[in-house]
Design an enzyme around this catalytic site. Structure first.
Site: not given
Ligand code: PGA
Ligand code: ZN
Length: 438
Positions: A299, A351, A254, A326, A217, A381
């Protein structure tokens, strides 16, 4: 009226296949969307459909998901009104027919769902966030006066240092993020964020640590002594930028603790801590961190099914800190409702691909707002040039956004889209400042 769907396999920011969809309406307008993909995915997320053919893209191809769009989804929804996002999403959910969207794939469904929203906006020659705002106002009807409804630019939380599954497990914690809580506008926030990103790099270089290579990221991925060293580096960077920690600059974490939780022994196994920690000890450690550092948001401080631990964490820190679920909620109302009911967390990460349609994402946002949970719209990610989440965050006045760092163009696509939206909204653009945090 939806005339045709054209889907294809393209690549995401990790070079992994993902689904792109063009939705074509009568009159010729086209809406295009590309689906993101996670690495530290929650167990309860909607399912990505992947080919599993080891000879091609190591089994990660999405040609079957693409084929399903052409053979099953297109014939079923062609002729439907693209302005009626709710009806199209309901049709997609019914066509799949499973509870985890495993048959057609959440990646197929989401690609279509988002492309339809883009097509509806394009057909009216309207900005996507305006269209989403109309959908949001319809959904938010009946919600209290205190629930923001006008398009609002979000306050970003931004990766500075990355660990966990996103940066070769150099740290237990997945992200240490910066929040420019003193910012008065989105563009002001962005400028401060870039200054901080540079300052963290300079601080790492000064300490002789890795300051060039970045994680999935865009955050720096240095090998550090422990998690607290990462917090200190970010605090020192704040000072170097002339910011006052806790005053106009704050830290968010996070922890992504699901990924170092051992279900058999119900314990958290951090590399930097000698003994495995139970939930209470985790809560104590997080409380200690918030005492010592200007941490305002945490988070996934506890694992995705540790509901009791989450309740204890929320009792302990919920009044003073934002506690975001999350992996815990995976943007799904069934799980979010449980958290609201038992007092687990006080905020929810949003998400789109965790649930698989735009309408269900709006459902989760509305449920969060109804019960005073703060929403944070988030990228994955694995991302692309698709910037739909920027419009989603503004259109639903979510208040906060988490995109990743100010490096790597799949991240900047969203930051830059927000700059264009700020310009479109004009000098009176509403900006969610520090007021969105506890
Ligand atoms: P991920 O990470 O897209 O790999 O799940 C983002 C997050 O955990 O917030
Ligand atoms: Zn997360």
């Amino acid at each position: 009226i939806l005339q045709a769907l054209k889907a294809r396999q393209v690549l995401d920011s990790r070079g992994r296949p993902t689904v792109e969809v063009d939705a074509i309406v009568a009159g010729g307008a086209i809406g295009r969307a590309i689906v993101p993909s996670g690495a530290s995915t929650g167990r309860h997320e909607a399912l990505e459909r992947r080919d599993g053919d080891p000879a091609r893209y190591a089994g990660l191809g999405v040609l079957k998901a693409v084929a399903g769009i052409h053979s099953t989804i297109a014939p079923a929804i062609q002729g439907m009104d693209v302005d009626d996002q709710g009806a199209i999403d309901a049709a997609l959910i019914a066509l799949d027919g499973t509870s985890n969207k495993g048959r057609l794939g959440a990646n197929a469904l989401l690609g279509v769902s988002m492309a339809v929203a883009h097509a509806s906006a394009a057909a009216r020659e309207e900005e996507l966030f305006i269209h989403i705002n109309r959908l949001w106002r319809a959904r938010a009807e009946g919600l209290g006066e205190d629930v923001p409804k006008a398009p609002t630019l979000p306050l970003p939380m931004v990766n500075m240092i990355s660990g966990g599954l996103h940066a070769g497990r150099n740290l237990d914690i997945q992200d240490i993020l910066f929040i420019p809580i003193g910012a008065e506008s989105y563009s002001h926030a962005l400028e401060t964020i870039v200054a901080m990103y540079r300052a963290v790099g300079a601080e790492l270089a000064r300490l002789g640590l890795e300051s060039v290579l970045v994680g999935d990221e865009g955050g720096y991925g240095p090998k550090l002594k422990d998690d607290e060293q990462a917090f200190q580096i970010v605090v020192d960077a704040m000072l170097a930028c002339g910011l006052t920690p806790g005053e106009d600059a704050a830290i968010a974490l996070d922890v992504a603790s699901t990924h170092f939780f051992d279900a058999a022994s119900r314990s958290y196994r951090l590399t930097g801590v000698e003994r495995p920690l139970d939930s209470d000890a985790m809560v104590e450690m997080l409380a200690r961190w918030t005492d010592r550092y200007p941490i305002v948001s945490i988070e996934d401080g506890l694992a995705e099914d540790d509901w009791e631990g989450w309740q204890a964490l929320t009792k302990r820190l919920g009044a003073s800190a934002q506690l975001i679920g999350d992996d815990l909620f995976v943007t799904q109302t069934a799980r979010l409702a449980r958290g609201i009911e038992i007092g687990a967390a006080n905020a929810v990460l949003i998400k789109v691909n965790q649930v698989g349609t735009l309408s269900e994402t709006l459902d989760a946002l509305a449920m969060a707002r109804r019960s005073g949970f703060r929403p944070v719209v988030s990228a994955r990610s694995g991302e692309t040039e698709d910037a739909t989440i920027a419009d989603l965050a503004v259109g639903t006045a979510a208040g906060q956004i988490k995109i990743g760092s100010v490096a790597r163009s799949e991240r900047l696509a969203k930051y830059n889209r927000l700059l264009r939206i700020e310009e479109a909204l004009g000098p009176n653009a509403a900006f969610a400042g520090r007021g969105v945090l506890p």
